[in-house]
Enzyme design. Structure first.
Site, PDB file in Angstrom:
ATOM      1  N   HIS A  65     -14.953  34.228  -5.653  1.00  0.00           N
ATOM      2  CA  HIS A  65     -15.425  32.857  -5.868  1.00  0.00           C
ATOM      3  C   HIS A  65     -14.296  31.865  -6.134  1.00  0.00           C
ATOM      4  CE1 HIS A  65     -14.746  33.933 -10.035  1.00  0.00           C
ATOM      5  NE2 HIS A  65     -14.852  32.649 -10.335  1.00  0.00           N
ATOM      6  N   HIS A  80     -11.829  26.693  -6.754  1.00  0.00           N
ATOM      7  CA  HIS A  80     -12.929  27.383  -7.448  1.00  0.00           C
ATOM      8  C   HIS A  80     -14.228  26.995  -6.752  1.00  0.00           C
ATOM      9  CE1 HIS A  80     -15.808  28.559 -10.510  1.00  0.00           C
ATOM     10  NE2 HIS A  80     -14.844  29.265 -11.080  1.00  0.00           N
TER      11      HIS A  80
END
Length: 156
Positions: A65, A80
């Site tokens: 992620h 992110h």
């Protein structure tokens, strides 16, 4: 006269197509309060996330992620993807590069299923953070609609 002492301006490219927004607008205090560094956020509109700078993939989280690219000099940029996406345990994320890989800006790092993330995570907004360890005096942010590899920040 002392032009050789001037700091080199470095461009940070968008890792994905989307709308660039102020980091302060992110609904997560860690990012909006700049606890991990300064930058911008992007509301992504495509599914492949790329390297925002030339360098080495210094970190890809096991859940895919988030990732960081470190330049050969003094800059590290973290991407992110989404908010609270670590809870997805990697579902909806496909790794296309590995830690230690040398990359150029624009090289693909992670492919995502945006529809899955939109449905199962808090938000798809993607902070692009210049790490606190980076040697940066100023950041010129470009809040705009961008395509992958458009400039989103200049740092000096």
């Amino acid at each position: 006269m002392f032009g050789f002492l001037k700091r080199k301006v470095r461009e940070i490219k968008s890792p994905v197509d989307g709308q660039v927004v102020a980091l302060e607008s992110v609904d997560d205090d860690v990012f909006s309060q700049k606890m991990v560094g300064d930058g911008v956020a992007i509301i992504p509109m495509s599914n492949v996330f790329t390297a925002p700078i030339d360098g080495v993939v210094s970190k890809i989280f096991s859940t895919n992620h988030a990732y960081s690219i470190k330049s050969t000099k003094d800059l590290e940029v973290m991407v992110h993807i989404g908010l609270e996406t670590v809870a997805l345990e990697g579902k909806g994320f496909e790794r296309l590069a590995n830690e230690g890989d040398e990359v150029k800006a624009g090289d693909p790092i992670i492919r995502v299923d945006l529809a899955y993330i939109r449905e199962h995570a808090k938000d798809i907004i993607t902070p692009i953070i210049i790490s606190d360890e980076s040697d940066v005096k100023s950041i010129d942010k470009r809040l705009n609609i961008v395509k992958s590899q458009d400039m989103i920040m200049e740092v000096s």
